[in-house]
Design an enzyme around this catalytic site. Structure first.
Site, PDB file in Angstrom:
ATOM      1  CB  CYS A  39      61.402 -21.785 -37.565  1.00 52.21           C
ATOM      2  SG  CYS A  39      62.268 -22.294 -36.087  1.00 52.21           S
ATOM      3  CG  HIS A  84      61.152 -17.742 -38.658  1.00 51.63           C
ATOM      4  ND1 HIS A  84      60.641 -17.812 -37.393  1.00 51.63           N
ATOM      5  CD2 HIS A  84      62.385 -18.310 -38.596  1.00 51.63           C
ATOM      6  CE1 HIS A  84      61.523 -18.386 -36.588  1.00 51.63           C
ATOM      7  NE2 HIS A  84      62.600 -18.702 -37.298  1.00 51.63           N
ATOM      8  CG  ASP A  89      60.855 -11.533 -40.104  1.00 48.24           C
ATOM      9  OD1 ASP A  89      61.974 -11.125 -39.735  1.00 48.24           O
ATOM     10  OD2 ASP A  89      60.476 -12.707 -39.958  1.00 48.24           O
TER      11      ASP A  89
END
Ligand SMILES: Cc1ncc(COP(=O)(O)O)c(C=O)c1O
Length: 394
Positions: free
Chosen positions: A351, A111, A187
Site C-alpha cells: 500500500c 501508506h 500516523d
C-alpha cells in the site's frame, strides 16, 4: 511477564513462522478471553440502558477507552474509538474546515491511507506538497521544514514506515509545525505496537492507530485529538446531548465522535492488548525487536543476489525489513518461503505505490516483520531459506 513467556499465548506460532505482524499481529489468549467474557457474561449496549448489564458494559467500555488513551499518553486529549487507522485519518480529512488555498504537507513514505485522503482534497482546491526521501528512503527534515508555509493547515506524516521500518523524528516535526501554526497528524499504525508512544510529549494534534497491529482485535483503533474541534464524520444515536425537531446539540468530548453502537467487545479486547504490552514493557518490546531486526539485516545483507531496501542498518527502525531477490518477483519469493519453510511474509507494494516507484522497486519487496513472539531461531530460518532461494536450491 517476560518476553520469552508470552509465546504460549499465541497458539498459531506452534505451526508456522509468522513474520507478517506489520500487516496484522497475532492476538494472545487473554485478549480473546476478555472479548469472550463480554459476550458471554455482560453483553449489553453502552451509554443507553439503565439495567444492570448495561451499567457493567458501559463501565467496562469507558474504562477500556481510558486505558487505551493512557497507553499512548493521551490523558490531556480526547480519544475516539475508530475502526482502524484509515478511518481515523479519514475522520480528520473530513472533519477540518478546509478552504481553497489551504495546503497539506505529507511525505512519499506514507501508506496509501495517509496519502489518498489528502490527494482527494485537491478536488476542493487544497494544495498537497509531498516531500520525497532520498534514494535510500531517508527524509531530509530541511525539505519538510521548507515546505511548511504560513498557509499550511496540516502536516501529515507516518511515525514509522511500514515498508522500510524507519522511525521519523515526529517530535522535531511537531516543533516545525508549532512554529508555523500548522497542525500535525501522526500516523501511528506502525509505532504504537512497537515503541513507547507519548502523544502529549510528541506534540502532535491528531494521532491515528489500529488495534489489530498491536495484539488487539480487527475492527478497532483510535483517533486521539488534542482538542475536540473536528466536525464528526457521522451524527446519530449516542453522539448527541439533546435533539428537537429543529436541531440537535452534540455531546461533549469523545462521545460526539462515536455515533451508533461502538465496537464494545473489540474496545475491551484492545484495552486488554494494551495491558498485555504494558506488562511486558514497551522498552522491552522495542529492544527485543531491535535485536531481531539487526540480526535480520546482517543476515540478509551478506547474501549474494539479495538487497535490503532502505537506509543503513544503524538508522532507528522498528522490526520491519524489506528486501528483494535478484531475478525473482517478490510474490514468488513469499510463496516459496511459505511452501518450503512455513515462513509467512508479505510481498508487493505494501500500500505504498508512490514510494516503491520512487525507490525504483515497481514490483515491490518481500517484507518480514517481527513482534514480541518472534524468536531469533525464526529469523535464522528465514535467512537460511532466503539463501537457498537466492541460490535456486529450492
Ligand atoms: C503506516 C500505516 N498506516 C496506515 C495503515 C492502515 O491501517 P489499517 O488498514 O488498519 O487502517 C497501515 C497498515 O498497514 C500502515 O502500516
Amino acid at each position: 511477564m517476560t518476553i520469552g513467556d508470552c509465546r504460549v499465548d499465541f497458539p498459531i506460532t506452534r505451526d508456522l513462522i509468522y513474520l507478517d505482524s506489520a500487516a496484522t499481529s497475532l492476538t494472545p489468549k487473554p485478549v480473546v478471553q476478555a472479548m469472550v467474557e463480554y459476550d458471554l457474561r455482560y453483553r449489553a449496549n453502552v451509554g443507553r440502558g439503565m439495567h444492570r448489564l448495561a451499567a457493567v458494559a458501559t463501565h467496562r467500555y469507558r474504562d477500556a477507552r481510558d486505558a487505551i488513551r493512557s497507553f499512548i499518553g493521551g490523558e490531556v486529549g480526547t480519544l475516539a474509538v475508530a475502526r482502524n487507522t484509515t478511518e481515523a485519518i479519514g475522520a480528520v480529512a473530513a472533519g477540518l474546515p478546509w478552504q481553497r488555498g489551504d495546503r497539506v504537507v505529507t511525505t512519499m513514505l506514507e501508506h496509501h491511507s495517509n496519502l489518498l485522503p489528502w490527494l482527494r482534497l485537491r478536488e476542493r482546491g487544497v494544495a498537497v506538497d509531498i516531500i520525497r526521501p532520498d534514494a535510500a528512503g531517508n527524509l531530509d527534515l530541511a525539505d519538510l521544514e521548507a515546505a511548511v508555509r504560513d498557509d499550511t493547515r496540516l502536516v501529515a506524516v507516518t511515525h514509522a514506515s511500514n515498508v522500510l521500518g524507519t522511525v521519523l523524528p515526529v517530535g522535531e516535526i511537531a516543533g516545525i509545525c508549532r512554529d508555523r501554526g500548522a497542525r500535525l497528524l501522526v500516523d501511528g499504525a506502525q509505532s504504537v505496537p512497537h515503541l513507547p508512544v507519548d502523544v502529549a510529549a510528541m506534540g502532535c494534534d491528531y494521532f491515528c492507530f489500529s488495534g489489530h497491529k498491536m495484539l488487539g482485535p480487527t475492527g478497532t483503533g483510535g483517533l486521539w485529538m488534542l482538542g475536540s474541534d473536528l466536525e464528526p464524520l457521522f451524527v446519530g444515536g449516542g453522539a448527541v446531548e439533546s435533539v428537537t425537531d429543529g436541531g440537535y446539540t452534540l455531546a461533549p468530548g469523545e462521545q460526539r465522535y462515536e455515533a451508533g453502537t461502538p465496537p464494545i467487545a473489540g474496545t475491551i479486547g484492545l484495552a486488554r492488548a494494551a495491558a498485555y504490552l504494558r506488562d511486558i514493557g514497551m522498552d522491552t518490546v522495542r529492544r527485543h525487536e531491535e535485536r531481531l531486526c539487526a540480526r535480520l539485516i546482517d543476515g540478509l545483507a551478506v547474501l549474494d543476489g539479495v538487497t535490503v531496501a532502505g537506509p543503513d542498518a544503524d538508522t532507528e527502525r522498528i522490526g520491519v525489513v524489506s528486501f528483494t531477490v535478484e531475478g525473482m518477483h517478490p510474490h514468488e519469493v513469499a510463496q516459496i518461503l511459505d511452501e518450503a519453510a512455513a515462513v509467512l511474509v508479505r510481498s508487493g507494494h505494501h500500500c505504498c505505490q508512490p514510494l516503491m516507484e520512487h525507490l525504483g522497486l515497481p514490483e515491490g519487496t518481500v517484507r518480514a516483520s517481527t513482534y514480541i513472539y518472534t524468536t531469533k531461531e525464526e529469523i535464522d530460518t528465514l535467512i537460511a531459506t532466503v539463501e537457498e532461494i537466492s541460490r535456486r536450491m529450492i
